[in-house]
Design an enzyme around this catalytic site. Structure first.
Site, short mmCIF file in Angstrom:
data_model
loop_
_atom_site.label_atom_id
_atom_site.label_comp_id
_atom_site.label_asym_id
_atom_site.label_seq_id
_atom_site.Cartn_x
_atom_site.Cartn_y
_atom_site.Cartn_z
N SER A 15 -7.83 11.96 4.34
CA SER A 15 -8.40 11.01 5.30
C SER A 15 -9.92 11.04 5.32
CB SER A 15 -7.88 11.31 6.71
OG SER A 15 -8.51 10.42 7.63
N LYS A 66 2.72 5.69 12.20
CA LYS A 66 2.29 4.48 12.89
C LYS A 66 3.38 3.91 13.80
CE LYS A 66 -1.46 3.13 9.84
NZ LYS A 66 -2.14 2.04 9.16
N GLY A 127 2.17 -9.09 -0.73
CA GLY A 127 2.76 -7.98 0.00
C GLY A 127 3.18 -8.40 1.40
N THR A 153 10.12 -8.49 -2.48
CA THR A 153 11.32 -8.71 -1.67
C THR A 153 11.04 -9.94 -0.81
OG1 THR A 153 11.52 -6.31 -1.60
CG2 THR A 153 12.94 -7.56 -0.10
#
Ligand code: NDP
Length: 276
Positions: A15, A66, A127, A153
């Site tokens: 991070s 998240k 995406g 997808t």
């Protein structure tokens, strides 16, 4: 007294948030301590409880927590509700306020740092994961001519298109397509897939890039990714990665916590990896 903040994730070693927030604190004169917290899997709530009990004032949240943060919140901002995920938390007494600043960070980078207006432009986003979901409303607020979401997808792209149509206040046409159904050229093309993390290329024809197009890969720190290479080979000379988005979402969180918005230019310069 020094106020404590942290980013929680697993893994967390990668991070950049402590570096960014420490730089922001220095330039704004804010007295904060910002650390990294490795959250044990399955123990998100207990870890955050302990941080709050020790006086922690707020957190950034990264993978895989998240959704845990979404469940932990007492007060969800519309950005977090729409994204279905949280990337920043603020603790005040018993309340846990949560936001998702990724989308607003992306749009701010495009408009202010890259100087590329979105109004009236044809926008393509590759995406249909968390990053796209968080970006939808901030993108639509800018009133592009059209927003097309494509995904491997296809059902997920269609689902996000329907969600966006349902929540937007304007009349921007939004569609969800498979890669082979994409037609025409776009003024802004975002790669919001994770393909660049593994140096892969979504099955995209070079013809999607309009003359003068901005090609923007949300992945950062990877140099000239296969997506950006494709754009370059198609004649695009406005290329960007997600480093500005990263800095801008952090600046939004910092302003939300501290009431002062830091300038991001120095942090972006420090973290930029050349696109070669
Ligand atoms: P998710 O895991 O939620 O979604 C991943 C998406 O990528 C899915 O739509 C998936 O398609 C698609 N995908 C993965 N591999 C390929 C491939 N080889 N070809 C085509 N499509 C592919 O990820 P996020 O949405 O959270 O993140 C996406 C990217 O954005 C990551 O690289 C992340 O680092 C970056 N990001 C950057 C931020 C910044 O501040 N700059 C902030 C947030 C994210 P499918 O549904 O078919 O599996």
């Amino acid at each position: 007294m020094t106020d404590r903040y942290a980013v929680i994730g697993n893994p967390i070693v990668q991070s950049k948030s402590p570096l960014i927030h420490s730089a922001f604190a220095q330039v704004t004169g804010q007295d904060i301590d910002y650390g990294k917290l490795l959250g044990p899997l399955g123990e998100f709530a207990a870890t955050v409880d302990a941080f709050r009990a020790a006086g922690g004032r707020g957190m950034n949240v990264t993978a895989p927590f998240k959704l845990d943060a979404f469940a932990y919140a007492t007060d969800l901002a519309p950005s977090a509700q729409m994204a279905g995920a949280v990337n920043a938390m603020k603790f005040e007494g018993d309340r846990v306020y949560v936001e998702n600043f990724d989308g607003v960070g992306l749009v701010r980078d495009v408009l202010h740092n890259l100087g590329c207006p979105l109004q009236g432009r044809r926008v393509l986003i590759l995406g249909a994961g968390g990053a796209t979901r968080g970006a939808l409303l901030p993108l639509l607020v800018e009133q592009p001519a059209e927003l097309v979401i494509v995904n491997r997808t296809v059902a997920k792209a269609q689902e996000l298109a329907a969600l966006a149509q349902q929540h937007q206040t304007g009349q921007v046409p939004v569609s969800g397509l498979s890669y082979d159904a994409v037609q025409g050229a776009f003024d802004v093309v975002f790669n919001a897939t994770s393909s660049s993390l593994t140096a892969e290329l979504p099955p995209l024809p070079g013809s999607v890039f309009a003359p003068g197009c901005l090609a923007y890969d949300l992945t950062y720190g990877k140099g000239l990714t296969p997506f950006l290479q494709l754009a370059q080979q198609a004649g695009v000379n406005r290329l960007a990665d997600g480093v500005g988005m990263l800095a801008e979402q952090a600046a939004e969180a910092f302003a939300w916590w501290r009431g002062v918005r830091p300038d991001t230019a120095a942090v972006i310069a420090q973290l930029t990896v050349p696109l070669v």
